[in-house]
Scaffold this motif. Structure first.
Motif, PDB file in Angstrom:
ATOM      1  N   UNK A   7       0.181  -1.390  -0.182  1.00  0.00           N
ATOM      2  CA  UNK A   7       0.056  -0.017  -0.277  1.00  0.00           C
ATOM      3  C   UNK A   7       0.642   1.135   0.426  1.00  0.00           C
ATOM      4  N   UNK A   8       0.352   2.377  -0.499  1.00  0.00           N
ATOM      5  CA  UNK A   8       0.777   3.712  -0.567  1.00  0.00           C
ATOM      6  C   UNK A   8      -0.037   4.937  -0.548  1.00  0.00           C
ATOM      7  N   UNK A   9       0.181   5.552   0.063  1.00  0.00           N
ATOM      8  CA  UNK A   9      -1.004   6.858   0.670  1.00  0.00           C
ATOM      9  C   UNK A   9      -0.193   7.994   0.396  1.00  0.00           C
ATOM     10  N   UNK A  45      -6.623  12.408   1.380  1.00  0.00           N
ATOM     11  CA  UNK A  45      -5.747  11.772   1.040  1.00  0.00           C
ATOM     12  C   UNK A  45      -6.231   9.969   0.107  1.00  0.00           C
ATOM     13  N   UNK A  46      -5.738   9.591  -0.457  1.00  0.00           N
ATOM     14  CA  UNK A  46      -6.540   8.331  -0.884  1.00  0.00           C
ATOM     15  C   UNK A  46      -4.712   6.952  -0.636  1.00  0.00           C
ATOM     16  N   UNK A  47      -5.326   6.112  -0.421  1.00  0.00           N
ATOM     17  CA  UNK A  47      -4.202   4.518  -0.342  1.00  0.00           C
ATOM     18  C   UNK A  47      -4.359   3.565  -1.986  1.00  0.00           C
ATOM     19  N   UNK A  48      -3.313   3.679  -1.950  1.00  0.00           N
ATOM     20  CA  UNK A  48      -2.981   2.479  -3.346  1.00  0.00           C
ATOM     21  C   UNK A  48      -3.054   1.412  -3.040  1.00  0.00           C
ATOM     22  N   UNK A  49      -4.068   0.386  -3.730  1.00  0.00           N
ATOM     23  CA  UNK A  49      -3.759  -1.371  -3.012  1.00  0.00           C
ATOM     24  C   UNK A  49      -3.436  -1.473  -4.647  1.00  0.00           C
ATOM     25  N   UNK A  50      -2.329  -2.421  -4.520  1.00  0.00           N
ATOM     26  CA  UNK A  50      -2.430  -2.856  -5.658  1.00  0.00           C
ATOM     27  C   UNK A  50      -2.831  -4.506  -4.855  1.00  0.00           C
ATOM     28  N   UNK A  51      -2.728  -5.045  -6.456  1.00  0.00           N
ATOM     29  CA  UNK A  51      -2.871  -6.631  -6.179  1.00  0.00           C
ATOM     30  C   UNK A  51      -3.074  -7.656  -7.512  1.00  0.00           C
ATOM     31  N   UNK A  52      -3.742  -8.537  -7.701  1.00  0.00           N
ATOM     32  CA  UNK A  52      -2.978  -9.350  -8.644  1.00  0.00           C
ATOM     33  C   UNK A  52      -3.411  -8.521 -10.047  1.00  0.00           C
TER      34      UNK A  52
END
Lengths: 376, 376
Positions: free
Chosen positions: B133-135, B219-226
């Motif tokens: 994750x990245x904010x 703020x936005x939280x970026x989550x990377x999935x498959x």
């Protein structure tokens, strides 16, 4: 031809005549705008098969600051020429016709060279004789147009119904439009015509005319010619062709006695019709039902695939027989919008006879008629 | 399910998830919006093949005034449902799921009955693990999107180029887009990621994402999935599919030494490019020429059928070799608009080598590259 002019003042004139110019015309020169410069001012002309607009900017117009260096005439491709003028960097520009109809447009550091067309090849507008004229206020004419032109037919199967019928006689001007499902008629008193007339003007021409008037002008002079009508203000001449043929006798369609009457405030009724039409638009039949009982007035629409809506209506007063009637809500919406924010009465004879809508508190002779729909 | 809610607060949420809903989908249930009501609040979901948006309205939201009578879930045809809510007469409405997924919507005197679909048939959204994750601030993400996404390819012949390449490593986020004729790259410092990543997000998804943020969130939280990326704010979860494949190595395309440099004020230069592109758009080749001499910089465009335009440009400074170069003015317009109202430098090697555009007074790592056009 050579002149310098304020860019915005010029654009204002150009945008008026561009209303008459179509890029789809089969006559190439009619995609162009004609510029004619005399010692008195600048004339712009645009035209298509139905309407022609000539705008006139006198040299005395202060904001235009028109500087004439050499009189002359040229035709320029309208859309492209307009785009150039809109993007010029300075508040003024200079236009000069060079050899072989080359046109130089300069504004600050920008210089455009574009090809023009000899103005002698542009079709001539009709010459108007100063008879058969009528002068009315522009705002009155605009009202008449917005009150009637929405009801013209959009189908070319009966071309005569695509126009609004204007009849002047006995110092009264009557305008009526019908597409055979609904009708809208407006009558006003007019004092100053020299002769009676009876003409049919295309609905599309009237809508363009209505949008073309300048805000600061008050009166328009209407001249009738063989196949044309001319609407003239100090700054504009708007020509429209007339529809040929005999308009149906609409007067016999309008009923005068009724069995049920209900009064509504237009915005309240219109909002309810719009809600009901959401459902009717989704279904196969675009129908809304109005049911008038002694102590309840309901509107209802049903679309078996989607769902239904019903609403108890807020009305001013009701009288006469109970009634259930079905109609196309789009005709009702158009009619209500033409009335604006006033109170109206709906007058019914019976479920399958046309009903009328009229203003309640008004001396205005304005009547609309809608034919109901058979539902079983 | 039964609840009462403020109409405008509901419409605000609905319009966000409707961005993800297409009427053209081949999966009928995806033309619908899913409503899920729990004791904590209302979730709305819309989805298509590329993106899914879930919006969340907690019961504590004051302006929504959400009154929960019974929890539950339903899917409603999105466009039609939205039209109904927009036209309701009162400031609040009540929605109730009856037997057989019939839905009753009431507001004042108006009552709609419409067919819903069982929410169990709606596809499930991916489950996100709280790793990778990245904010980042929403306004930073929106800038990155507007600075890069215009340069993605619109052609499906190389699908990978229809996305923006995001690379996070060494506490830096790099975003780059290219359609192989021009390129735009932006780098920002970011401090708080847990892992490095390298993903390609469709340009269209990013544009919708950019429009979907609420003004009051930061703020936005970026989550990377498959195969997915999730952008999450307190009120919204925005899922986009990722493009699969290897993005080309764009770093080697960007030159670092130059022979000619010219500095412009963006709005002045942009206006001149727009004038020149009027001519280039009319011609067969959409080309504008820039000629840099020691004491004059000229822009020029020529369309043999129509005419030509030339303009002496107002520049800030120039250095290096004289140069004449031709390019597509639309790429230049896009590039200039991405910079906004600042001063920029154009750096050239020679007429047929790509040139770069960079801000002058800025620590921002923002670079754009345009490939010129061969003219003979």
């Amino acid at each position: 031809m050579k002149f310098t002019i304020n860019r915005n003042a010029f654009l204002e004139e150009l945008s008026i005549v561009q209303r008459a110019i179509s890029s789809k015309t089969t006559i190439p020169i009619l995609t162009g705008v004609k510029l004619v410069l005399t010692s008195e001012g600048l004339h712009l002309t645009g035209s298509n098969a139905d309407i022609s607009i000539e705008s006139y900017l006198p040299v005395s117009t202060e904001k235009a600051n028109l500087q004439i260096e050499e009189e002359g005439a040229i035709v320029l491709q309208s859309r492209f020429f307009g785009e150039i003028i809109r993007k010029l960097p300075e508040t003024t520009f200079t236009l000069e016709v060079m050899s072989q109809n080359q046109v130089k447009i300069t504004s600050g550091p920008a210089e455009f060279l574009v090809k023009g067309i000899d103005a002698d090849n542009y079709p001539h507008l009709p010459v108007v004789e100063a008879t058969n004229q009528l002068k009315i206020p522009i705002n009155v004419l605009k009202s008449i147009i917005s009150e009637t032109s929405f009801a013209v037919s959009l189908h070319e199967s009966r071309p005569i119904l695509t126009g609004v019928h204007f009849v002047f006689s006995n110092n009264e001007l009557l305008a009526v439009a019908t597409d055979s499902h609904r009708l809208s008629q407006r009558i006003i008193g007019v004092m100053n015509s020299e002769e009676d007339f009876d003409i049919i003007i295309p609905g599309k021409s009237l809508l363009e005319l209505s949008r073309s008037f300048k805000e600061n002008e008050e009166m328009v002079e209407i001249s009738i010619m063989e196949n044309q009508v001319l609407f003239k203000t100090p700054s504009m001449s708007f020509y429209s062709r007339l529809l040929e043929g005999k308009y149906p006798d609409t007067n016999r369609l309008i009923p005068t006695s009724f069995n049920t009457r209900i009064e509504f405030n237009v915005p309240t009724f219109l909002a309810a019709i719009e809600r009901a039409s959401l459902l009717s638009h989704e279904g196969r039949n675009n129908i809304v039902k109005l049911r008038i009982d002694e102590n309840e007035v309901m509107i209802h629409s049903n679309s078996p695939e989607i769902g239904n809506v019903q609403e108890e209506l807020d009305y001013k007063s009701v009288s006469g027989n109970p009634l259930e009637i079905a109609f196309n809500p789009d005709y009702m919406k158009d009619a209500l919008k033409a009335f604006g924010n006033i109170e109206i009465a709906l007058n019914f004879i019976e479920p399958l006879r046309p009903f009328t809508i009229v203003p309640i508190d008004s001396d205005e002779q304005f009547i609309q008629l809608i034919t109901p729909v058979r539902t079983n």
